[in-house]
Design an enzyme around this catalytic site. Structure first.
Site, PDB file in Angstrom:
ATOM      1  N   ASN A 118     -22.958  21.430  33.584  1.00 14.24           N
ATOM      2  CA  ASN A 118     -23.458  21.895  35.150  1.00 14.24           C
ATOM      3  C   ASN A 118     -22.236  21.837  35.774  1.00 14.24           C
ATOM      4  O   ASN A 118     -22.011  22.906  36.548  1.00 14.24           O
ATOM      5  CB  ASN A 118     -24.276  20.678  35.495  1.00 14.24           C
ATOM      6  CG  ASN A 118     -25.743  21.024  34.888  1.00 14.24           C
ATOM      7  OD1 ASN A 118     -26.164  21.854  34.983  1.00 14.24           O
ATOM      8  ND2 ASN A 118     -26.435  19.794  35.186  1.00 14.24           N
TER       9      ASN A 118
ATOM     10  N   ASP B 148     -30.960  12.634  24.544  1.00 11.51           N
ATOM     11  CA  ASP B 148     -30.502  13.006  25.486  1.00 11.51           C
ATOM     12  C   ASP B 148     -29.226  14.093  25.303  1.00 11.51           C
ATOM     13  O   ASP B 148     -28.445  13.708  24.329  1.00 11.51           O
ATOM     14  CB  ASP B 148     -30.427  12.592  26.781  1.00 11.51           C
ATOM     15  CG  ASP B 148     -29.103  11.452  26.613  1.00 11.51           C
ATOM     16  OD1 ASP B 148     -28.297  11.461  25.941  1.00 11.51           O
ATOM     17  OD2 ASP B 148     -29.276  10.609  27.673  1.00 11.51           O
TER      18      ASP B 148
ATOM     19  N   ASP C 280     -29.458  24.858  33.117  1.00  8.97           N
ATOM     20  CA  ASP C 280     -30.889  25.041  32.769  1.00  8.97           C
ATOM     21  C   ASP C 280     -31.262  25.905  31.409  1.00  8.97           C
ATOM     22  O   ASP C 280     -32.075  25.728  30.751  1.00  8.97           O
ATOM     23  CB  ASP C 280     -31.434  25.898  34.056  1.00  8.97           C
ATOM     24  CG  ASP C 280     -31.798  24.884  35.076  1.00  8.97           C
ATOM     25  OD1 ASP C 280     -31.378  23.692  35.054  1.00  8.97           O
ATOM     26  OD2 ASP C 280     -31.924  25.563  36.361  1.00  8.97           O
TER      27      ASP C 280
ATOM     28  N   GLU D  45     -31.741  15.682  31.257  1.00  9.13           N
ATOM     29  CA  GLU D  45     -31.492  15.982  29.971  1.00  9.13           C
ATOM     30  C   GLU D  45     -32.033  15.246  28.951  1.00  9.13           C
ATOM     31  O   GLU D  45     -31.492  15.300  27.844  1.00  9.13           O
ATOM     32  CB  GLU D  45     -29.903  16.357  29.949  1.00  9.13           C
ATOM     33  CG  GLU D  45     -29.179  15.020  29.864  1.00  9.13           C
ATOM     34  CD  GLU D  45     -28.794  14.412  31.180  1.00  9.13           C
ATOM     35  OE1 GLU D  45     -27.966  13.941  31.507  1.00  9.13           O
ATOM     36  OE2 GLU D  45     -29.332  14.727  32.303  1.00  9.13           O
TER      37      GLU D  45
END
Length: 584
Positions: free
Chosen positions: A308, A300, A317, A343
């Protein structure tokens, strides 16, 4: 006659469309080499932001001295029209005015021709938007410079959402390599026809586009035809034929989705978690049947929440899409890359042992570390690797790999950790006190023994399937005992004048913080029971009791022996009470 000329002149100069009148210039041997502007109207002056005196009487090459494919194309069109009395209309991007133009060349007389220019860029969509076919202008790196309304509508976007973005962001992962090869061919100035690839539309579905494209230096003029309906019918037929030919006793009853939407993650285009579990089960059966190695990578993105929070979810994204593209480019045909949530990504590697999987994980890690995002910058990843054991369940295999990922996080992130042992072995380990672990102080040794007993009971609850409330109750007891033990131990070391007490107390604080973090993460589902096993064995027993506590064992034994040598038969009770008082 003069009246007609005045009206013709007024018609030419005051016409709403940009017009110019030119004469072909020939070389001494009669070959066309350039053309001279005889007249231009007011609309052309306005369109190109030029003055008539700066153009009339001058040649095209004098006004546009730079050489290149663009200039040669204008000259070739003029030659065709003037010498062969043709009428040619082209949709062309004029790099000098930076406008997208609909240009019509038409012959007036031998060596003379006229040109009409209509602006079809975003500022003047009246012609551009009635063009039926999806059209776009891109560079040879795959960046969309201009798209018409029909092209944007085909993918469900507005023009400004696509323009000045990379076409690869919406490209199907399986079509990346073929599209790169097609762009390389266009970069070599070869025309393209009949090329098909897939782009993800706004609703997550992939649209099949068939391309006709023509290069112009580092620019590409392309027209696309949406053949999704035909292609899906073709795919449906292929799947049906394959099922009829390859159906066997072990074929699953359920039919795979022909559109593949049920197996794909909408954001990245990668396989989703549902498909991951299906393909994992199938590859596990094959690996067991053929006695072949099978490995798993879970990774991840590090500090993705910060991306974010700082840049917003659209940038987040985009980082996920970029991660998917970068990783997919390193996969073999036999590998299965999935986005399993948030993620987090997973890669199933058939015919691969842990060493091979480690090499693949390191390649992905290095690629992500070097792949800078335009806004978010460097976003690294942490990786766990686990080779599957014979007949091991998917749940246990995944949990072992997930624990390796957690260890990568604990050791600083942006690294690869390999799980060396099976989780199932944890339940067979008996945590027992050994006299060799004694440090020489009765209270400390007693608390260490109680710690081992609590830990053994907790791990048994974790791995025996006890109710969560039971496991959490023992977890709270263990953490409370650890806090009490650290407090007692520091008091004893202070009374014993241990020179490294301050450093030892800092280790206690770090372990207490880690214990609190593990409990919080466990309650939130962020870590598994295996994380507590590692914490108890690696950090508490091995790292602290047997390593750090051993540093003061000699001091405590020396003090104990000194006190014992002072004890007399008639005063034993007094000395024992005195020693106990020191401990308190």
């Amino acid at each position: 006659m003069d009246f007609s000329k005045r009206h013709l002149n007024a018609l030419f100069y005051e016409a709403p469309d940009a017009l110019s009148y030119q004469r072909i210039i020939l070389t001494e041997d009669g070959r066309p080499c350039d053309y001279e502007f005889i007249a231009i109207n007011h609309a052309m002056e306005k369109l190109f932001q030029i003055e008539r005196q700066d153009v009339v009487g001058k040649t095209f090459c004098a006004i546009h001295p730079a050489t290149g494919e663009g200039r040669q194309r204008w000259l070739q069109l003029a030659k065709e029209v003037a010498l062969h009395k043709n009428v040619i209309s082209v949709d062309i991007y004029d790099r000098w005015s930076k406008k997208w133009l609909l240009v019509t060349f038409f012959s007036l007389d031998t060596y003379y021709f006229a040109t009409r220019y209509i602006d079809i860029t975003a500022g003047n969509p009246r012609v551009r938007d009635i063009i039926a076919n999806p059209l776009c202008l891109l560079d040879t790196s795959g960046k969309w410079l201009r798209v018409n309304r029909q092209f944007a509508k085909t993918l469900g976007y507005q023009e400004n959402e696509l323009e000045n973005t990379s076409s690869f962001a919406l490209l199907h992962p399986d079509d990346i390599a073929p599209t790169q090869a097609a762009l390389a061919s266009l970069s070599a100035q070869a025309d393209l026809s009949g090329f098909i690839n897939r782009y993800r539309s706004r609703d997550g579905a992939y649209r099949y586009l068939e391309w006709r494209a023509r290069p112009d230096g580092d620019l590409v003029y392309a027209a696309a035809q949406d053949i999704t309906a035909v292609k899906l019918k073709e795919i449906e037929l292929q799947h049906s034929n394959a099922e009829l030919l390859q159906l066997t006793d072990n074929l699953k009853a359920s039919n795979e989705s022909l559109l593949s939407l049920a197996t794909r993650d909408k954001l990245t285009g990668l396989y989703n978690r549902h498909f991951f579990e299906e393909i994992a089960t199938e590859t596990m059966e094959v690996a067991d049947r053929n006695n072949e190695p099978l490995s798993l990578i879970i990774f991840d993105l590090d500090h993705f929440k910060k991306v974010n929070d700082t840049w917003g979810h659209p940038v987040g994204d985009d980082v996920l899409r970029q991660t998917a593209l970068t990783t997919a480019d390193l996969m073999r045909k036999a590998d299965f890359l999935s986005r399993v949530g948030g993620e987090e990504f997973a890669v199933i590697l058939p015919h691969t042992d842990k060493n091979g999987a480690l090499a693949v994980a390191e390649k992905i890690r290095a690629a992500l570390d070097q792949d800078l995002h335009p806004k978010a910058g460097r976003v690294s990843g942490s990786f766990g690797v686990a080779e599957r054991l014979k007949a091991e369940s998917l749940r246990r295999w995944y949990k072992r790999c997930d624990e390796a990922l957690y260890q990568a996080k604990l050791h600083g992130r942006n690294r690869v950790m390999v799980c060396e042992q099976a989780e199932r072995a944890l339940v067979t380990i008996q945590l027992e006190w050994h006299d060799a672990w004694s440090c020489g102080h009765p209270l400390i040794d007693e608390q260490h023994q109680q710690l081992i007993e609590f830990a053994h009971t907790l791990l048994g609850a974790f791995y025996s399937g006890a109710a969560p409330s039971v496991s959490l109750a023992w977890l709270d007891k263990l953490l409370a005992h650890i806090a009490l033990h650290f407090e007692s131990e520091e008091k004893i070391l202070q009374q014993s004048a241990y020179p490294e007490l301050e450093q030892h107390a800092r280790l206690h604080e770090a372990l207490a913080q880690k214990a609190s973090y593990l409990k919080k993460s466990y309650l939130q589902g962020g870590v598994t029971a295996a994380a507590f096993f590692s914490f108890i064995i690696d950090d508490i027993v091995v790292g602290h009791m047997l390593k750090e506590d051993a540093k003061f064992s000699a001091l405590l034994r020396k003090l104990r022996d000194a006190e014992n040598s002072e004890v007399k038969p008639h005063s034993g009770r007094l000395c024992m009470e005195k020693r106990n008082a020191k401990i308190e």
